[in-house]
Motif scaffolding. Structure first.
Motif, PDB file in Angstrom:
ATOM      1  N   UNK A   7       0.834  -1.195   0.000  1.00  0.00           N
ATOM      2  CA  UNK A   7       0.000   0.000   0.000  1.00  0.00           C
ATOM      3  C   UNK A   7       0.872   1.249   0.000  1.00  0.00           C
ATOM      4  N   UNK A   8       0.570   2.150  -0.917  1.00  0.00           N
ATOM      5  CA  UNK A   8       1.215   3.456  -0.970  1.00  0.00           C
ATOM      6  C   UNK A   8       0.229   4.448  -0.370  1.00  0.00           C
ATOM      7  N   UNK A   9       0.673   5.165   0.660  1.00  0.00           N
ATOM      8  CA  UNK A   9      -0.209   6.123   1.336  1.00  0.00           C
ATOM      9  C   UNK A   9       0.448   7.501   1.305  1.00  0.00           C
ATOM     10  N   UNK A  33       1.525   4.775  -7.406  1.00  0.00           N
ATOM     11  CA  UNK A  33       1.369   3.316  -7.359  1.00  0.00           C
ATOM     12  C   UNK A  33       2.243   2.653  -8.420  1.00  0.00           C
ATOM     13  N   UNK A  34       2.197   3.172  -9.649  1.00  0.00           N
ATOM     14  CA  UNK A  34       3.002   2.579 -10.720  1.00  0.00           C
ATOM     15  C   UNK A  34       4.495   2.769 -10.469  1.00  0.00           C
ATOM     16  N   UNK A  35       4.881   3.936  -9.986  1.00  0.00           N
ATOM     17  CA  UNK A  35       6.298   4.191  -9.700  1.00  0.00           C
ATOM     18  C   UNK A  35       6.809   3.249  -8.613  1.00  0.00           C
ATOM     19  N   UNK A  36       6.031   3.091  -7.544  1.00  0.00           N
ATOM     20  CA  UNK A  36       6.470   2.211  -6.461  1.00  0.00           C
ATOM     21  C   UNK A  36       6.535   0.767  -6.931  1.00  0.00           C
ATOM     22  N   UNK A  37       5.557   0.339  -7.696  1.00  0.00           N
ATOM     23  CA  UNK A  37       5.562  -1.031  -8.217  1.00  0.00           C
ATOM     24  C   UNK A  37       6.811  -1.269  -9.070  1.00  0.00           C
ATOM     25  N   UNK A  38       7.153  -0.310  -9.912  1.00  0.00           N
ATOM     26  CA  UNK A  38       8.360  -0.437 -10.742  1.00  0.00           C
ATOM     27  C   UNK A  38       9.615  -0.521  -9.874  1.00  0.00           C
ATOM     28  N   UNK A  49      -3.416   2.123  -3.136  1.00  0.00           N
ATOM     29  CA  UNK A  49      -2.983   3.482  -2.844  1.00  0.00           C
ATOM     30  C   UNK A  49      -4.121   4.259  -2.193  1.00  0.00           C
ATOM     31  N   UNK A  50      -3.746   5.175  -1.319  1.00  0.00           N
ATOM     32  CA  UNK A  50      -4.751   5.992  -0.663  1.00  0.00           C
ATOM     33  C   UNK A  50      -4.137   7.252  -0.088  1.00  0.00           C
ATOM     34  N   UNK A  51      -4.997   8.158   0.310  1.00  0.00           N
ATOM     35  CA  UNK A  51      -4.593   9.383   0.993  1.00  0.00           C
ATOM     36  C   UNK A  51      -4.943   9.244   2.471  1.00  0.00           C
ATOM     37  N   UNK A  52      -4.015   9.615   3.342  1.00  0.00           N
ATOM     38  CA  UNK A  52      -4.311   9.705   4.769  1.00  0.00           C
ATOM     39  C   UNK A  52      -4.497  11.173   5.091  1.00  0.00           C
ATOM     40  N   UNK A  60      -8.571   7.540   2.720  1.00  0.00           N
ATOM     41  CA  UNK A  60      -9.537   7.452   1.620  1.00  0.00           C
ATOM     42  C   UNK A  60      -8.815   6.874   0.409  1.00  0.00           C
ATOM     43  N   UNK A  61      -9.395   5.819  -0.132  1.00  0.00           N
ATOM     44  CA  UNK A  61      -8.827   5.164  -1.299  1.00  0.00           C
ATOM     45  C   UNK A  61      -9.795   5.322  -2.467  1.00  0.00           C
ATOM     46  N   UNK A  62      -9.285   5.752  -3.619  1.00  0.00           N
ATOM     47  CA  UNK A  62     -10.165   5.828  -4.789  1.00  0.00           C
ATOM     48  C   UNK A  62     -10.679   4.436  -5.149  1.00  0.00           C
ATOM     49  N   UNK A  63     -11.883   4.394  -5.673  1.00  0.00           N
ATOM     50  CA  UNK A  63     -12.425   3.106  -6.113  1.00  0.00           C
ATOM     51  C   UNK A  63     -11.601   2.523  -7.241  1.00  0.00           C
ATOM     52  N   UNK A  64     -11.101   3.405  -8.114  1.00  0.00           N
ATOM     53  CA  UNK A  64     -10.327   2.962  -9.272  1.00  0.00           C
ATOM     54  C   UNK A  64      -9.103   3.847  -9.439  1.00  0.00           C
TER      55      UNK A  64
END
Length: 86
Positions: A7-9, A33-38, A49-52, A60-64
């Protein structure tokens, strides 16, 4: 078999945006999310991924989130209204 989910927060000190403003902010999470995955060498599907929002102690995490192809289209000035995919 154990599957790790990462999880990227992103910490935010302001108020949570609503509606279209939150969807626009979610673009930032798609990129993170893509940068961290790479960097981690894992599939983006294994990274959430979400915002704290610190003042509310609320995540809060976006649905998509946009995938790599959708981001490429959007950032290259492609069709308006690209919708995030799951």
């Amino acid at each position: 078999t154990c599957i790790k989910i990462y999880s990227t927060v992103h910490l935010k000190t302001g108020a949570m945006p609503k509606g279209a403003d939150f969807e626009a902010a979610a673009l930032q999470l798609s990129i993170y999310r893509l940068a961290w995955a790479d960097l981690a060498g894992v599939a983006p599907a294994l990274v959430t991924a979400g915002f704290l929002y610190v003042r509310d102690s609320h995540v809060e995490r976006p649905e998509k989130l946009l995938d790599r192809d959708e981001l490429a289209v959007l950032l290259s000035g492609g069709p308006e209204g690209v919708q995030p995919s799951g």
